[in-house]
Design a protein around this motif. Sequence first.
Motif, PDB file in Angstrom:
ATOM      1  N   PRO A  72     -83.133 -25.215 -11.594  1.00  0.00           N
ATOM      2  CA  PRO A  72     -83.212 -25.597 -13.010  1.00  0.00           C
ATOM      3  C   PRO A  72     -84.336 -24.807 -13.718  1.00  0.00           C
ATOM      4  N   PHE A  73     -84.285 -24.692 -15.060  1.00  0.00           N
ATOM      5  CA  PHE A  73     -85.323 -24.051 -15.861  1.00  0.00           C
ATOM      6  C   PHE A  73     -86.106 -25.163 -16.557  1.00  0.00           C
ATOM      7  N   ILE A  74     -87.464 -25.197 -16.312  1.00  0.00           N
ATOM      8  CA  ILE A  74     -88.310 -26.257 -16.861  1.00  0.00           C
ATOM      9  C   ILE A  74     -89.184 -25.648 -17.944  1.00  0.00           C
ATOM     10  N   PRO A  75     -89.038 -26.097 -19.209  1.00  0.00           N
ATOM     11  CA  PRO A  75     -89.884 -25.539 -20.295  1.00  0.00           C
ATOM     12  C   PRO A  75     -91.302 -26.089 -20.186  1.00  0.00           C
ATOM     13  N   GLU A  76     -92.260 -25.444 -20.873  1.00  0.00           N
ATOM     14  CA  GLU A  76     -93.656 -25.875 -20.821  1.00  0.00           C
ATOM     15  C   GLU A  76     -94.042 -26.680 -22.050  1.00  0.00           C
ATOM     16  N   GLY A  77     -93.117 -26.907 -22.948  1.00  0.00           N
ATOM     17  CA  GLY A  77     -93.450 -27.716 -24.107  1.00  0.00           C
ATOM     18  C   GLY A  77     -92.211 -28.050 -24.912  1.00  0.00           C
ATOM     19  N   PHE A  78     -92.338 -29.077 -25.793  1.00  0.00           N
ATOM     20  CA  PHE A  78     -91.259 -29.442 -26.726  1.00  0.00           C
ATOM     21  C   PHE A  78     -91.892 -30.159 -27.899  1.00  0.00           C
ATOM     22  N   SER A  79     -91.179 -30.276 -29.019  1.00  0.00           N
ATOM     23  CA  SER A  79     -91.733 -30.877 -30.242  1.00  0.00           C
ATOM     24  C   SER A  79     -90.777 -31.941 -30.768  1.00  0.00           C
ATOM     25  N   PRO A  80     -90.989 -33.195 -30.411  1.00  0.00           N
ATOM     26  CA  PRO A  80     -90.069 -34.273 -30.830  1.00  0.00           C
ATOM     27  C   PRO A  80     -90.326 -34.710 -32.262  1.00  0.00           C
ATOM     28  N   ASN A  81     -89.979 -33.848 -33.240  1.00  0.00           N
ATOM     29  CA  ASN A  81     -90.208 -34.160 -34.647  1.00  0.00           C
ATOM     30  C   ASN A  81     -88.913 -34.283 -35.424  1.00  0.00           C
ATOM     31  N   ASN A  82     -87.807 -34.411 -34.663  1.00  0.00           N
ATOM     32  CA  ASN A  82     -86.481 -34.664 -35.271  1.00  0.00           C
ATOM     33  C   ASN A  82     -86.012 -33.522 -36.168  1.00  0.00           C
TER      34      ASN A  82
ATOM     35  N   THR B 196     -86.382 -32.652 -27.387  1.00  0.00           N
ATOM     36  CA  THR B 196     -86.466 -33.341 -26.081  1.00  0.00           C
ATOM     37  C   THR B 196     -86.963 -32.377 -25.037  1.00  0.00           C
ATOM     38  N   PHE B 197     -87.440 -32.943 -23.976  1.00  0.00           N
ATOM     39  CA  PHE B 197     -87.886 -32.195 -22.802  1.00  0.00           C
ATOM     40  C   PHE B 197     -86.627 -31.790 -22.038  1.00  0.00           C
ATOM     41  N   GLU B 198     -85.973 -30.670 -22.477  1.00  0.00           N
ATOM     42  CA  GLU B 198     -84.677 -30.252 -21.937  1.00  0.00           C
ATOM     43  C   GLU B 198     -84.894 -29.310 -20.773  1.00  0.00           C
ATOM     44  N   ILE B 199     -84.470 -29.800 -19.569  1.00  0.00           N
ATOM     45  CA  ILE B 199     -84.559 -28.993 -18.339  1.00  0.00           C
ATOM     46  C   ILE B 199     -83.172 -28.439 -18.087  1.00  0.00           C
ATOM     47  N   SER B 200     -82.965 -27.174 -18.290  1.00  0.00           N
ATOM     48  CA  SER B 200     -81.634 -26.572 -18.130  1.00  0.00           C
ATOM     49  C   SER B 200     -81.214 -26.596 -16.659  1.00  0.00           C
ATOM     50  N   GLY B 201     -79.889 -26.804 -16.450  1.00  0.00           N
ATOM     51  CA  GLY B 201     -79.335 -26.787 -15.083  1.00  0.00           C
ATOM     52  C   GLY B 201     -79.707 -28.009 -14.282  1.00  0.00           C
ATOM     53  N   LEU B 202     -79.975 -29.121 -14.961  1.00  0.00           N
ATOM     54  CA  LEU B 202     -80.375 -30.340 -14.244  1.00  0.00           C
ATOM     55  C   LEU B 202     -79.312 -31.442 -14.341  1.00  0.00           C
ATOM     56  N   TYR B 203     -79.079 -31.868 -15.555  1.00  0.00           N
ATOM     57  CA  TYR B 203     -78.143 -33.005 -15.742  1.00  0.00           C
ATOM     58  C   TYR B 203     -76.723 -32.635 -15.283  1.00  0.00           C
TER      59      TYR B 203
ATOM     60  N   TYR C  54     -98.934 -33.405 -20.641  1.00  0.00           N
ATOM     61  CA  TYR C  54     -98.437 -34.454 -19.725  1.00  0.00           C
ATOM     62  C   TYR C  54     -97.991 -33.776 -18.428  1.00  0.00           C
ATOM     63  N   TYR C  55     -97.951 -34.551 -17.405  1.00  0.00           N
ATOM     64  CA  TYR C  55     -97.654 -34.008 -16.081  1.00  0.00           C
ATOM     65  C   TYR C  55     -96.342 -34.634 -15.542  1.00  0.00           C
ATOM     66  N   TYR C  56     -95.574 -33.819 -14.832  1.00  0.00           N
ATOM     67  CA  TYR C  56     -94.257 -34.325 -14.341  1.00  0.00           C
ATOM     68  C   TYR C  56     -94.155 -34.077 -12.844  1.00  0.00           C
ATOM     69  N   ILE C  57     -93.311 -34.906 -12.244  1.00  0.00           N
ATOM     70  CA  ILE C  57     -92.852 -34.700 -10.840  1.00  0.00           C
ATOM     71  C   ILE C  57     -91.319 -34.771 -10.871  1.00  0.00           C
ATOM     72  N   LEU C  58     -90.642 -33.699 -10.465  1.00  0.00           N
ATOM     73  CA  LEU C  58     -89.152 -33.632 -10.466  1.00  0.00           C
ATOM     74  C   LEU C  58     -88.665 -33.486  -9.036  1.00  0.00           C
TER      75      LEU C  58
ATOM     76  N   TYR D  10     -90.502 -30.355  -7.604  1.00  0.00           N
ATOM     77  CA  TYR D  10     -91.187 -29.579  -8.645  1.00  0.00           C
ATOM     78  C   TYR D  10     -92.311 -30.442  -9.238  1.00  0.00           C
ATOM     79  N   ARG D  11     -93.535 -29.825  -9.380  1.00  0.00           N
ATOM     80  CA  ARG D  11     -94.686 -30.482 -10.036  1.00  0.00           C
ATOM     81  C   ARG D  11     -95.280 -29.520 -11.081  1.00  0.00           C
TER      82      ARG D  11
END
Length: 990
Positions: free
Chosen positions: A897-907, A913-920, A968-972, A982-983
């Motif tokens: 999957p491709f994990i982006p390093e940022g997103f802007s939830p301002n509608n 959204t925190f869109e991780i390509s090749g995941l869902y 923010y920090y993630y664990i996938l 993935y961390r």
Amino acid sequence: MKYYYLLLLSILFFTNSIAQDIELYTQFNGRYDYTAIGATLNSCENNRCGVCEIDTSAAATLTLEPSQNVVAAYLYWAGSGEGEFEVNLNGFDITAERTFNHTLETNGTDLLFFSAFADVTSIIQNTGNGDYTLSELDLQEAIVPYCNNATNFGGWSITIIYEDASLPLNQLSIFDGLQGVSVDEPDLTIQLDNLSVIDNEGAKIGFLAWEGDSALGIQENLFVNGNEIFNEPLNPEGNIFNGTNSFTNSDELFNMDLDFFDIENNIDVGDTSATIQLHTGNGFSGDLILINNIITVLNSILPDPSPQIDTINTTCFSSEFQLNYVVNNFNCTGALAPNTPILFYIEDELVGQTSTQNSIPIDGSEAGQINITLPNNVSATNTITMIVNEDVDGNIIVPEINNDNNSTEFSIAIPVFNFENALINLEACENTSNPNVAIFDLTENTPIAIGEQENIIIDYFLTENQAENNQTPIDEPTNFENSSNPQEIFVRITFEEDEDCYLTDSFFLNMNRTPISGVPNNLTACEYQDDSGISIFDLSVNDDLITNTQNNTSLDYYTNLEDLANSIDEIEDIQNFENTTNPQTIYTKLFNSDHPECYTISSFELEVTSISMGNIIEEFKACDPNGLQATFDLTQNTSIAINNQSDVNVRYFETFSQADNNSDFIINPSSYPNQNNPQEIFIRISSNNNEDCYIIDSFIISVFDTPEAYQPADITLCDDSTNDEIALFNLTENESTILNGQDATINYYTSQEDADLDQNQITAPTNYTNTSNPEEIFVRLSNEELPECYTTTSFTLNINSIDNIPLNETLLYCDEGFNLATFDLTEIEEFLPLSNTEIIENYYTSSADASFLTNPITAPSSYGSISDPQQIFIRVEEQDDCYKIYDFNITVENCPPFIPEGFSPNNDGINDTFEISGLYNIFENFELKIFNRYGTLIYQGNNDIPEWDGTSNEGINNQGKELPTGTYYYILNLNDPNYDIYRGWVYLNR
């Protein structure tokens, strides 16, 4: 001596018992007395034994004085149960001749008791004094239910009646049956009738009783005419039946009694009956007593007159006759006094009376004569009744032993007779086979002469002298032939009992002429197209043949002999007679007009010839290559025309005139070549019995051409991907070749036989599925008007197999979700080894679609897969050869999957959204956790939870809370063995 037998069996219904009454069985009058022997089968009294057992045999001894001669002996045996009716006495098998029974109802249970009787006189007379043993009386099984209430018993007794010259004149009466008393039915009354007491000296009464107990003497009393009787000490007062034997003075006859008692003081002179009363018990307990027989012996001095008619003497034609009679005084104990009246009756009318002249001693007789005149109003053949010792009112004059033998009857025939009616002259018809002679039944005068008179003989004679002397009577008076015409016959009637009593008379015989019928002709008629067999006939055409010019005759016609014999229902309209059956016999009666009874019969037959033509074949058709001439079997119409008729003939002709004249018929109709096309043929059917009865019909013969079938080419198809050698063919591809421009009917078949028989046609030739490879198809080409005119040909169906070629290559793409992806199928073409003559037709998802060119993939360069892996098929066409089918696989794999390093939830619709390509929908079991900088879990996600939009879904107070800008920090965890966890961090920018 005389015996009186009275067998009266009746059933009395009591509250607690059912029995058979004691009745008079027989009487003996004379110097008679009796004794009795017997024995019990009980070894002790039944209420004292302690065991439930009984013997099957027992013996007793008979001792008679020399002067005592046995005249009768009667065996009785009895016991508990339903009965045993076959026993043995001194080796003689005995079967019961009469049986008795008694039912005792106690505590709701029926207890049955029986007694049986047999006449053993001959055994006792032949054996005499000595021991008598009765055996084979087995009651052991029967007594078991009786032991509890002490009513079990069995035994036997023989009553012996003997004659002794030293005895007074006695009347000995035997009464028997089976009646009893018990505690529930304590009283029994028995009336003894038909007694005659002249002197009561020595009077006695005896009893055979069963089941009496010495230990149960509870108010057990016996009364005769109201007076109690007993015999101390053997039969004490209050216990009269106690297992004793008065003849042997024994008190060990357990549960049976053979006792007799003196009744001089208990019966009076002149008594004709006696009353016996028996009582038992005190209301609470009592003995069961069963009375089997009662015997009385009483002094009796009485006559017993009986009449007897010996002969009668008669005189011719006199109603007075002499009667010889006898009055007997047999089987009596006293003389018959003189002047005892004698009466004579005929048909209940008193015709004479007289009386005895002298005293008639015992066993004596007195003869006498009396003249009697037959009354005018009664038959001479009759019965006369003689009555002695009665007056005209039927009253007995002199007391006697038996009133039932006072009359007798005698048949009489008194010779008083005459010719009852005047004799008649007899007429008869001439015998046609013996002219001037007739047959007479002379006995027609028998009932006229005799009438209702009886005992009369009648005879017929040729002369008066023969009749007077009763010589040479006519042997066969019922079948007498006259010898002259007229002829006198003489009659003699004779009294049957005296041939000298006779009368004569005569009558005449007259013979009448009988005309003789001639021989008529049989008549015939024709009937067309109808099998009723009915027509109109003129019967009068036979009149002259039958009458044959004889004078004074009449002629009638009948349909049956019975009507003819009775002269009824003659045919009235003989010129228009319609027959009712076919054939039918007509009967004629030619008779003497003055004496219709004199006639002769003739007959003739009416026969209607029914001729019909069946529904013949209207047109015969035949085939010829040129449609001009053929050979026909015209006789195919023969059986149809005949249609089960018999005695008919069928012929064929070329013209109607020939058929009508029955000339120039076709010689060989089974092989006839037509002369024209079409041509009319005439058929004639006629009766063999009457050629004038015939019918003509016609039919057509036609010739049709036979089409020619031209040879077609074989049809070859390529198989489908299954290579099952089955395909759909259009058989009609060859029709134009086969017809070659002809107008004909074409049909297809799978065999030559079906084609020839025109059966099992291929119903859908444009869509035919072959059944074998190769397969021959047969074609029938038929004339459209006459399908029988045909030729056949055939061609072959062939199926060539195709190549199914796997490429062993696979296109691999990244999973775009749910194991699916979009493929460019044309990438595989670089692996196809195509020749210059081969081209790719298209891509398919199944080999069947590729084979049948159905459902092609319309955009092979951007094809979305539908399964993983998936097989794809390529149809490649080859010029002048069958196509090929190549197949290969397409499949997907999970790419990182491709994990982006940022997103802007301002509608704003961009990176909301925190869109991780090749995941869902690719890593369907993934787990995502988001933490703030303090290490607090603020979000958890998986394949079923939408992408993180910068809000918290963890913590009680933080649910749905928008999170601030920051890192923010993630664990996938992909939960895929091919990938590590993935961390990392992601920057949320509002």
